[in-house]
Design a protein around this motif. Structure first.
Motif, mmCIF file in Angstrom:
data_model
loop_
_atom_site.group_PDB
_atom_site.id
_atom_site.type_symbol
_atom_site.label_atom_id
_atom_site.label_comp_id
_atom_site.label_asym_id
_atom_site.label_seq_id
_atom_site.Cartn_x
_atom_site.Cartn_y
_atom_site.Cartn_z
ATOM 1 N N GLU A 410 0.855 -1.188 0.000
ATOM 2 C CA GLU A 410 0.000 0.000 0.000
ATOM 3 C C GLU A 410 0.890 1.236 0.000
ATOM 4 O O GLU A 410 1.485 1.592 1.025
ATOM 5 C CB GLU A 410 -0.933 0.009 1.218
ATOM 6 N N LEU A 411 0.975 1.886 -1.140
ATOM 7 C CA LEU A 411 1.836 3.059 -1.264
ATOM 8 C C LEU A 411 1.277 4.272 -0.543
ATOM 9 O O LEU A 411 2.014 5.212 -0.228
ATOM 10 C CB LEU A 411 2.048 3.398 -2.742
ATOM 11 N N LYS A 412 -0.041 4.276 -0.283
ATOM 12 C CA LYS A 412 -0.655 5.465 0.304
ATOM 13 C C LYS A 412 -0.861 5.337 1.808
ATOM 14 O O LYS A 412 -1.734 5.989 2.376
ATOM 15 C CB LYS A 412 -1.982 5.766 -0.397
ATOM 16 N N TYR A 436 0.279 -2.853 -6.345
ATOM 17 C CA TYR A 436 -0.133 -1.776 -5.455
ATOM 18 C C TYR A 436 -1.624 -1.808 -5.167
ATOM 19 O O TYR A 436 -2.236 -0.786 -4.888
ATOM 20 C CB TYR A 436 0.279 -0.425 -6.060
ATOM 21 N N GLY A 437 -2.209 -2.992 -5.216
ATOM 22 C CA GLY A 437 -3.597 -3.136 -4.818
ATOM 23 C C GLY A 437 -4.576 -2.731 -5.902
ATOM 24 O O GLY A 437 -4.265 -2.742 -7.093
ATOM 25 N N VAL A 439 -7.110 -0.027 -7.683
ATOM 26 C CA VAL A 439 -7.233 1.409 -7.903
ATOM 27 C C VAL A 439 -8.453 1.947 -7.160
ATOM 28 O O VAL A 439 -9.552 1.392 -7.243
ATOM 29 C CB VAL A 439 -7.357 1.720 -9.409
ATOM 30 N N GLY A 440 -8.250 3.026 -6.408
ATOM 31 C CA GLY A 440 -9.341 3.656 -5.679
ATOM 32 C C GLY A 440 -9.560 3.125 -4.284
ATOM 33 O O GLY A 440 -10.379 3.664 -3.538
ATOM 34 N N LEU A 441 -8.834 2.067 -3.899
ATOM 35 C CA LEU A 441 -8.997 1.474 -2.567
ATOM 36 C C LEU A 441 -7.631 1.342 -1.891
ATOM 37 O O LEU A 441 -6.654 0.963 -2.531
ATOM 38 C CB LEU A 441 -9.632 0.082 -2.650
ATOM 39 N N LYS A 442 -7.580 1.649 -0.606
ATOM 40 C CA LYS A 442 -6.382 1.352 0.173
ATOM 41 C C LYS A 442 -6.434 -0.107 0.611
ATOM 42 O O LYS A 442 -7.488 -0.604 1.026
ATOM 43 C CB LYS A 442 -6.295 2.251 1.412
ATOM 44 N N THR A 443 -5.291 -0.781 0.549
ATOM 45 C CA THR A 443 -5.214 -2.160 1.044
ATOM 46 C C THR A 443 -4.696 -2.118 2.470
ATOM 47 O O THR A 443 -3.502 -1.917 2.715
ATOM 48 C CB THR A 443 -4.299 -3.012 0.154
ATOM 49 N N HIS A 444 -5.618 -2.281 3.416
ATOM 50 C CA HIS A 444 -5.310 -2.132 4.832
ATOM 51 C C HIS A 444 -5.302 -3.472 5.556
ATOM 52 O O HIS A 444 -5.016 -3.545 6.745
ATOM 53 C CB HIS A 444 -6.347 -1.190 5.469
ATOM 54 N N SER A 445 -5.618 -4.558 4.848
ATOM 55 C CA SER A 445 -5.693 -5.882 5.464
ATOM 56 C C SER A 445 -4.306 -6.367 5.880
ATOM 57 O O SER A 445 -3.285 -5.914 5.349
ATOM 58 C CB SER A 445 -6.324 -6.883 4.492
ATOM 59 N N LYS A 446 -4.275 -7.298 6.842
ATOM 60 C CA LYS A 446 -3.014 -7.822 7.388
ATOM 61 C C LYS A 446 -3.012 -9.341 7.187
ATOM 62 O O LYS A 446 -3.512 -10.094 8.032
ATOM 63 C CB LYS A 446 -2.869 -7.504 8.873
ATOM 64 N N VAL A 447 -2.466 -9.777 6.061
ATOM 65 C CA VAL A 447 -2.570 -11.190 5.695
ATOM 66 C C VAL A 447 -1.257 -11.704 5.114
ATOM 67 O O VAL A 447 -0.634 -11.037 4.280
ATOM 68 C CB VAL A 447 -3.687 -11.410 4.642
ATOM 69 N N VAL A 632 -9.589 -2.191 1.406
ATOM 70 C CA VAL A 632 -9.631 -3.649 1.413
ATOM 71 C C VAL A 632 -9.224 -4.099 2.807
ATOM 72 O O VAL A 632 -8.085 -3.898 3.231
ATOM 73 C CB VAL A 632 -8.686 -4.246 0.359
ATOM 74 N N GLU A 633 -10.178 -4.647 3.518
ATOM 75 C CA GLU A 633 -9.963 -5.146 4.876
ATOM 76 C C GLU A 633 -10.315 -6.631 4.915
ATOM 77 O O GLU A 633 -11.061 -7.122 4.056
ATOM 78 C CB GLU A 633 -10.857 -4.398 5.879
ATOM 79 N N VAL A 634 -9.798 -7.325 5.910
ATOM 80 C CA VAL A 634 -10.140 -8.736 6.078
ATOM 81 C C VAL A 634 -10.504 -8.998 7.539
ATOM 82 O O VAL A 634 -9.724 -8.706 8.449
ATOM 83 C CB VAL A 634 -8.978 -9.659 5.659
#
Length: 717
Positions: A410-412, A436-437, A439-447, A632-634
């Motif tokens: 996640e670059l952002k 980089y996941g 487009v338009g969504l941050k990838t915040h999940s921890k997997v 993007v969360e899990v």
């Protein structure tokens, strides 16, 4: 229709009066953090640490939250928040709250400096040093500071200089003898170049501030000039400089451009010494383009109190909490077996950080995956990490060992963009497939997802957590994780990573996981509605959420409805919370507590009684609109009874805490509990982890004794 039903219909859940403001409740959280610094039960250096934490938090608040609100004002945004406030109204109320917090910080600083002096730790002015000490300080200035300083004049030939974010500066006024013409000069303090804010004099704990030392050696910088005055100031710049990534051809270039823009972003706050000449204060405000009446803050004491972290880190154990060393996980201690064999034996392991070691659990999982010849693929999401975490070297080793390695970076991730760009480039150079996941969504999940060829075919293993893969924060953040080889979760993660690495087909089917943005919010709303439907006198409903923030209006409204239906709702919310508990007829069945103590609460747990068929979930998502709809969360279920029992004890420790828990009142204020049990939930969780480990080690010893006894018996026969 009963009177009770009539009363329930009187509540319009769209009315702003039932929702607290996100920014103001976050500032309220910082009052609770500051209270830890005010509390005499807290060891002295820990109190200093909490003062520094609040100062650092407020810096970030201005950079992110106030900066964003100012952008809305500038863009002419007139829409109101769910609590009925415009951007301008929020800024005004935040400023008022911040000024009150600043006043309390200044009072606390004065108190703590006095207590430090009683312990022989003195922070004094240059003038308080004796002559020998002044000579020592002057030598330090000449050798270590003077070469780094660059005075900048301000006149028609020298325009007003660029002032960098959070830099500490001296505004120096000089003139020639027998000349009334004044010169304005700016000196930037040498932060981040190995010069400490507090400079030690002698062999003990006597310190002076570097700005004080510089101010008393200005003659070296301005020879032949008289020093009329010098005053400190500090600026804070907006950190919200995102560009439109959806229309970009190169996301990496967009982020790099945004980082450059951030350096020159608008000023959102100017801090000055109270005694600064009013005309100089007005000049600075005008040159920096801010409103002197609203955006200038007079700061008594030390400007930039986040630098008190230096004092808080002094090696004086008697002035700190008892040292805490994370222990081994009780299932993994003393086990030289392959970690995948252990996970396969137990099915799933629950991890509790910082009570259990990050190094011996998560990092061990990834390290063994990178080296195990039977592991074929490793996939991972990376939001934040650290240089010393070992995560990046493991991924690089895995690629070198011929494994398929895919990492979604996640670059952002705010304030970690530069580091993440470096990690991404470093991994790409060694054969790691980096994306980089979506487009338009941050990838915040921890997997972390591992595919291994076991004796009976391919098997999928995973770590799903609530915290970042960051060794430093794993020692001070309270987080949870699960190591599992559940085949259904493995199938779900295959779908998730296919989505993340392609960005296509968002409507994938998930059997157990609750990912956002497509599934999680809908699932939470459905489960709350189900709890209402299943609630009865015989099987009363119960919902328990532990989260960092409760901000989403729809979830908040659903919890109000659950309360009105009689469902008991227990919320453990660290900071921002829109819901108002304890309102008759609306939220009388809701309790909200916030736990503030030794460790930063960071984990998320979602529990539903479900008519007796209890459900527990953990994961990365807070109950915020951005997390549920724009990231993007899990969230994963926790199903093994033993692991559920651990989560139940975890929740009960927090819900019953009488030392570190604060109860929210209907008006949004908080009252700290003060029961007889003064052992915090953090200390209890430390003891519980140590007991689990001790019991496991004792069982290992007993098994070994039995084996030895059995062997001796065989020999005798």
């Amino acid at each position: 229709m009963t009177d009770e039903q009539t009363d329930k219909q009187e509540f319009n859940l769209d009315s702003p009066q039932w929702y607290l403001n996100r920014e103001l409740t976050w500032l309220e959280f910082n009052r609770r953090v500051l209270h830890e610094g005010q509390d005499p039960r807290t060891p002295l250096l820990e109190r200093i640490k909490f003062l520094a934490i609040v100062s650092s938090n407020l810096d970030e608040f201005f950079m992110k939250r106030v900066g964003g609100l100012k952008q809305q004002v500038g863009a002419g945004v007139r829409s109101l928040t769910v609590d009925g406030r415009s951007p301008g109204e929020q800024i005004a109320e935040c400023h008022e709250s911040v000024r009150d917090i600043l006043r309390r910080k200044e009072e606390l600083e004065e108190e703590l400096l006095g207590l430090l002096a009683e312990q022989g730790i003195r922070i004094v002015s240059y003038q308080q040093l004796d002559r020998d000490q002044q000579r020592e300080a002057d030598r330090y200035f000449h050798d270590n500071i003077y070469p780094l300083l660059t005075p900048q004049g301000m006149d028609p030939a020298h325009p007003f200089p660029f002032i960098s974010n959070l830099s500490i500066n001296l505004l120096v006024v000089t003139r020639y003898e027998n000349d009334d013409h004044f010169f304005l000069n700016r000196i930037k303090m040498p932060t981040g170049v190995g010069v400490p804010r507090f400079i030690r004099i002698g062999g003990g704990h006597l310190y002076i501030r570097f700005e004080d030392l510089i101010a008393n050696n200005l003659a070296m910088l301005f020879p032949g000039l008289l020093i009329e005055s010098c005053s400190l100031f500090r600026v804070t710049r907006n950190a919200i400089t995102e560009q439109n990534a959806e229309k970009a051809n190169d996301l990496l270039a967009v982020i790099e451009s945004a980082l450059r823009d951030r350096k020159f972003a608008e000023i959102v706050r100017l801090e000055v010494e109270p005694g600064m000449n009013p005309s100089h204060r007005g000049m600075l405000a005008a040159e920096l383009g801010i409103d002197e009446g609203k955006d200038v803050f007079a700061a008594k004491g030390i400007i930039g109190k986040r630098d008190f972290f230096q004092i808080a880190s002094l090696d004086l154990p008697e002035l700190r909490c008892p040292p805490h060393q994370p222990c081994d996980h009780f299932r993994l201690t003393g086990e030289s077996r392959n970690i995948f064999h252990i996970i396969r034996e137990f099915g799933s392991l629950l991890l509790q950080h910082p009570y259990e070691s990050f190094e011996c659990t998560v990092l061990r999982f990834l390290r063994e995956a990178s080296q195990d010849p039977k592991v074929l693929a490793i996939k991972m999401t990376l939001y934040r990490t650290s240089a010393d975490s070992g995560i990046i070297p493991c991924l690089i080793d895995a690629a070198k060992n011929g494994k398929q390695v895919a990492v979604v970076v996640e670059l952002k991730a705010r304030f970690d963009e530069s580091a993440n760009i470096r990690w991404a480039e470093q991994m790409e150079e060694t054969g790691v497939h980096v994306t980089y996941g979506v487009v338009g969504l941050k990838t915040h999940s921890k997997v972390i997802f591992v595919v291994r060829r076991d004796f009976d075919g391919l098997r999928r293993y995973a770590h799903i957590g609530t915290g970042n893969y960051h060794a430093g924060t794993a020692r001070i953040y309270s987080d949870l994780g699960i190591l599992t080889c559940d085949p259904v979760i493995g199938e779900d993660l295959t779908e998730l990573f296919n989505y993340l690495t392609t960005g296509y087909a968002p409507d994938r089917h998930y059997q157990k996981l609750l990912p956002s943005p497509r599934v999680l919010k809908k699932a939470l709303l459905e489960k709350i509605s189900r709890e209402i439907a299943l609630h009865s006198e015989k099987t009363p409903g119960r919902i328990q959420f532990k989260t960092n923030a409760l901000e989403d209006k729809e979830i908040t409204a659903a919890l109000y409805k659950a309360s009105m239906a009689g469902v008991k709702v227990d919320l453990i919310v660290r900071d921002s919370c829109r819901l108002r508990p304890g309102i008759a007829g609306l939220s009388e069945n809701v309790s909200v507590i916030s736990v503030v103590g030794r460790f930063l609460e960071h984990c998320r747990i979602y529990y539903f009684h479900n008519g007796g068929e209890e459900e527990y979930f953990i994961g990365s998502a807070d109950i915020m609109k951005r997390n549920l709809e724009e990231r993007v969360e899990v969230i994963t279920p926790v199903e093994p009874p033993e692991l559920r029992a651990q989560l139940r004890r975890f929740l009960e420790f927090q819900l019953s805490d009488q030392r570190s828990a604060w109860e929210m009142q209907p008006d949004g204020s908080y009252v700290q509990r003060s029961g007889e049990d003064q052992v915090s939930c953090h200390e209890k969780l430390i003891r519980q982890a140590e007991k689990r480990l001790s019991d496991a080690q004792q069982q290992v010893k007993l098994r070994r004794k039995k084996i030895i006894k059995r062997k001796k018996s065989v020999v005798k026969e």
